[in-house]
Design an enzyme around this catalytic site. Structure first.
Site, mmCIF file in Angstrom:
data_model
loop_
_atom_site.group_PDB
_atom_site.id
_atom_site.type_symbol
_atom_site.label_atom_id
_atom_site.label_comp_id
_atom_site.label_asym_id
_atom_site.label_seq_id
_atom_site.Cartn_x
_atom_site.Cartn_y
_atom_site.Cartn_z
ATOM 1 N N GLY A 12 0.851 -1.052 -0.058
ATOM 2 C CA GLY A 12 0.153 0.077 0.151
ATOM 3 C C GLY A 12 0.957 1.203 0.074
ATOM 4 O O GLY A 12 1.846 1.293 0.722
ATOM 5 N N ARG A 73 1.043 -5.082 -6.063
ATOM 6 C CA ARG A 73 0.996 -6.167 -5.216
ATOM 7 C C ARG A 73 1.451 -7.294 -6.370
ATOM 8 O O ARG A 73 0.988 -7.118 -7.424
ATOM 9 C CB ARG A 73 -0.033 -6.578 -4.683
ATOM 10 C CG ARG A 73 -0.495 -5.608 -3.404
ATOM 11 C CD ARG A 73 -1.216 -6.041 -2.238
ATOM 12 N NE ARG A 73 -1.126 -4.962 -1.018
ATOM 13 C CZ ARG A 73 -2.009 -3.895 -1.047
ATOM 14 N NH1 ARG A 73 -2.958 -3.722 -1.474
ATOM 15 N NH2 ARG A 73 -1.694 -3.156 0.517
ATOM 16 N N ASP A 104 5.570 -5.176 5.840
ATOM 17 C CA ASP A 104 6.182 -6.437 6.317
ATOM 18 C C ASP A 104 5.960 -7.558 5.203
ATOM 19 O O ASP A 104 6.846 -8.307 4.965
ATOM 20 C CB ASP A 104 5.351 -6.980 7.854
ATOM 21 C CG ASP A 104 3.864 -7.217 7.669
ATOM 22 O OD1 ASP A 104 3.405 -6.709 6.568
ATOM 23 O OD2 ASP A 104 3.426 -7.724 8.564
ATOM 24 N N THR A 126 3.973 2.402 5.636
ATOM 25 C CA THR A 126 2.767 2.104 5.714
ATOM 26 C C THR A 126 2.251 2.972 6.750
ATOM 27 O O THR A 126 2.736 3.325 7.828
ATOM 28 C CB THR A 126 2.614 0.644 6.099
ATOM 29 O OG1 THR A 126 1.282 0.383 6.571
ATOM 30 C CG2 THR A 126 3.615 0.196 7.128
ATOM 31 N N ASP A 128 -0.204 2.526 8.520
ATOM 32 C CA ASP A 128 -0.831 1.279 9.871
ATOM 33 C C ASP A 128 0.270 1.449 11.161
ATOM 34 O O ASP A 128 -0.186 1.210 12.263
ATOM 35 C CB ASP A 128 -0.754 0.088 9.507
ATOM 36 C CG ASP A 128 -1.855 -0.182 8.172
ATOM 37 O OD1 ASP A 128 -2.849 0.696 8.035
ATOM 38 O OD2 ASP A 128 -1.763 -1.080 7.526
ATOM 39 N N ASP A 130 2.290 -0.728 11.875
ATOM 40 C CA ASP A 130 1.965 -2.105 12.273
ATOM 41 C C ASP A 130 3.425 -2.926 12.053
ATOM 42 O O ASP A 130 3.315 -4.314 12.044
ATOM 43 C CB ASP A 130 1.036 -2.821 11.750
ATOM 44 C CG ASP A 130 1.095 -2.950 10.273
ATOM 45 O OD1 ASP A 130 1.690 -2.526 9.550
ATOM 46 O OD2 ASP A 130 0.173 -3.684 9.695
ATOM 47 N N ARG A 172 -5.396 -1.774 9.032
ATOM 48 C CA ARG A 172 -5.250 -3.252 8.990
ATOM 49 C C ARG A 172 -5.738 -3.988 10.295
ATOM 50 O O ARG A 172 -6.871 -3.474 10.652
ATOM 51 C CB ARG A 172 -3.857 -3.680 8.433
ATOM 52 C CG ARG A 172 -4.072 -4.953 7.536
ATOM 53 C CD ARG A 172 -2.916 -5.341 7.084
ATOM 54 N NE ARG A 172 -2.402 -4.372 5.881
ATOM 55 C CZ ARG A 172 -2.804 -4.657 4.675
ATOM 56 N NH1 ARG A 172 -3.373 -5.728 4.098
ATOM 57 N NH2 ARG A 172 -2.322 -4.029 3.580
HETATM 58 P P1 ADP Z 1 2.849 -4.489 2.449
HETATM 59 O O1 ADP Z 1 4.167 -4.790 2.142
HETATM 60 O O2 ADP Z 1 2.395 -3.420 2.682
HETATM 61 O O3 ADP Z 1 2.657 -5.514 3.862
HETATM 62 P P2 ADP Z 1 1.657 -6.823 0.930
HETATM 63 O O4 ADP Z 1 1.511 -7.658 2.128
HETATM 64 O O5 ADP Z 1 0.683 -6.757 -0.078
HETATM 65 O O6 ADP Z 1 2.079 -5.230 1.389
HETATM 66 O O7 ADP Z 1 3.020 -7.310 0.293
HETATM 67 C C1 ADP Z 1 3.556 -6.489 -0.994
HETATM 68 C C2 ADP Z 1 4.203 -7.487 -1.885
HETATM 69 O O8 ADP Z 1 5.428 -8.063 -1.195
HETATM 70 C C3 ADP Z 1 3.476 -8.676 -2.289
HETATM 71 O O9 ADP Z 1 2.792 -8.322 -3.560
HETATM 72 C C4 ADP Z 1 4.407 -9.771 -2.796
HETATM 73 O O10 ADP Z 1 4.935 -9.446 -3.962
HETATM 74 C C5 ADP Z 1 5.438 -9.406 -1.627
HETATM 75 N N1 ADP Z 1 5.402 -10.499 -0.479
HETATM 76 C C6 ADP Z 1 4.377 -10.177 0.367
HETATM 77 N N2 ADP Z 1 4.192 -11.451 1.158
HETATM 78 C C7 ADP Z 1 5.271 -11.966 0.919
HETATM 79 C C8 ADP Z 1 6.022 -13.399 1.300
HETATM 80 N N3 ADP Z 1 5.614 -13.968 2.328
HETATM 81 N N4 ADP Z 1 7.271 -13.860 0.938
HETATM 82 C C9 ADP Z 1 7.739 -13.004 -0.360
HETATM 83 N N5 ADP Z 1 7.004 -11.962 -0.768
HETATM 84 C C10 ADP Z 1 5.983 -11.397 -0.079
HETATM 85 O O1 F6P Z 2 -1.703 -0.846 4.882
HETATM 86 C C1 F6P Z 2 -2.314 -0.012 4.462
HETATM 87 C C2 F6P Z 2 -3.950 -0.044 4.273
HETATM 88 O O2 F6P Z 2 -4.145 1.227 4.071
HETATM 89 C C3 F6P Z 2 -4.623 -0.557 5.532
HETATM 90 O O3 F6P Z 2 -4.662 0.520 6.488
HETATM 91 C C4 F6P Z 2 -5.567 -1.076 4.673
HETATM 92 O O4 F6P Z 2 -6.495 -2.301 5.660
HETATM 93 C C5 F6P Z 2 -5.327 -1.623 3.511
HETATM 94 O O5 F6P Z 2 -4.043 -1.116 3.394
HETATM 95 C C6 F6P Z 2 -6.167 -1.357 2.322
HETATM 96 O O6 F6P Z 2 -5.436 -1.991 1.073
HETATM 97 P P1 F6P Z 2 -5.945 -1.852 -0.386
HETATM 98 O O7 F6P Z 2 -4.915 -0.839 -0.753
HETATM 99 O O8 F6P Z 2 -5.723 -3.102 -0.769
HETATM 100 O O9 F6P Z 2 -7.393 -1.263 -0.253
#
Ligand code: ADP
Ligand code: F6P
Length: 322
Positions: A12, A73, A104, A126, A128, A130, A172
């Site tokens: 995000g 993503r 994360d 982010t 959040d 978090d 989140r």
């Molecule tokens: P954020 O980084 O904000 O937590 P996401 O969880 O959507 O957002 O993760 C962003 C991108 O990081 C995912 O689309 C994927 O490409 C990669 N990713 C997420 N989780 C994993 C994982 N467990 N192992 C490897 N790559 C990951």
């Molecule tokens: O992680 C940032 C965040 O805005 C969260 O607060 C929320 O739950 C989520 O992303 C929304 O994600 P999306 O962009 O997929 O709607």
């Protein structure tokens, strides 16, 4: 030969990501490194979607929300085939390190890529807040200020109509935004996943206050999105109190807008620190804030940590609410 590094934003978006991208690019260029701006996160890496960055590429972006590198993503990156494909692209492009600005999930990907020999540094971006191993994530302050300003406006309307305004904020699964914003707007209640809540006692207090001599007739209740019950909470409180309720989901408005000073400064410090690590050939680290200072920690160790909730602040909120 000068080092060549990449920078990408993933997951995000968050206000202040541009300030981090700018700091990475400028710090790297000042060390005579070459910098590629990889567009749309890991997806862009797999697709060789990048731009060559100069000092001017990042001019005029520090005050802008969103991310000039776009974000995405990328499910393919969650498995080792995708990671090995990305390693191949890095080798082909001559990349000796990547700065990953994200949450994360993005850091898990950065850990995987580091484990196959491409040093990666994670910068927490982010709204959040978090991420376990850092006191602060880029975008948190701006998002809270955006929510605060929006709820100040909602209060005007709630007051005029003697209503209860139930406001869902992002985060989140985390209630960090909710608790701080609830304090800042002088809300009457805050509901988060981290602490149990009791609608009977919230309703009883609303009725008691409304029926008191001074008579308070409007209420603001902040609900963290992770609770997943905002509409139910609104309906139940309206039934219990007879006070008309309206739900507002602030949503993605909290992700936009010009970053605050705090977000710009911390993003710049973190971006600078990330480049220093890559310059020393160090990878597999998350840059974070600890005791107010920028530091770095091993990615897996950082992701395994537990983040304490704002328990004391939560209690202060309720002790000063109304
Ligand atoms: P954020 O980084 O904000 O937590 P996401 O969880 O959507 O957002 O993760 C962003 C991108 O990081 C995912 O689309 C994927 O490409 C990669 N990713 C997420 N989780 C994993 C994982 N467990 N192992 C490897 N790559 C990951
Ligand atoms: O992680 C940032 C965040 O805005 C969260 O607060 C929320 O739950 C989520 O992303 C929304 O994600 P999306 O962009 O997929 O709607």
């Amino acid at each position: 030969m000068a080092k060549k590094i990449g920078v990408l934003t993933s997951g995000g978006d968050a206000p202040g990501m541009n300030a981090a991208v700018r700091a990475v690019a400028r710090a790297a260029l000042s060390k005579n490194m070459e910098v590629l701006g990889i567009q749309r996160g890991y997806l862009g890496l797999l697709n060789r979607d990048y731009i060559n960055m100069s000092a001017r590429t990042v001019s005029g972006i520090i005050q802008r929300g969103g991310t000039c590198l776009y974000t995405a993503r990328c499910p393919e990156f969650r498995n080792m085939d995708g990671v090995l494909k990305a390693k191949g692209v890095c080798e082909e492009l001559g990349l000796e390190g990547i700065v990953v600005i994200g949450g994360d999930g993005s850091f898990r990907g950065a850990g995987d890529l580091s484990s196959v020999g491409i040093p990666c540094i994670g910068i927490p971006g982010t709204i959040d807040n978090d991420i376990q191993c850092t006191e602060y994530t880029i975008g948190y302050d701006t998002a809270m200020n955006t929510a605060m300003e929006a709820i100040d406006k909602l209060r005007d309307s709630a007051q005029s109509h003697d209503r209860c305004s139930i406001v869902e904020v992002m985060g989140r699964k985390a209630g960090f935004i909710a608790v701080n914003v609830a304090i800042a707007v002088g809300a009457e209640a805050v509901i988060t996943l981290e602490r149990p809540y009791d609608l009977d006692s919230i309703a009883a207090k609303m009725i008691k206050t409304r029926d008191s001599k001074e008579g308070k007739h409007h209420f603001i209740i902040v609900v963290a999105e992770g609770v997943g019950q905002t509409e139910n909470i609104s309906r139940t409180l309206q039934e219990m109190t007879g006070i008309e309720s309206r739900v507002t989901v602030l949503g993605h408005i909290q992700r936009g807008g010009s970053p605050t000073l705090r977000d710009r400064v911390i993003a710049t410090e973190m971006g600078y620190h990330a480049v220093e690590l890559l310059d020393q050939g160090i990878g597999n680290r998350i840059v974070g804030l600890k005791d107010g200072k920028v530091y770095d920690i091993d990615i897996q160790e950082g992701l395994a940590m537990q983040k304490p909730f704002l328990d004391e602040r939560y209690d202060i909120f309720y002790d000063t609410a109304y």
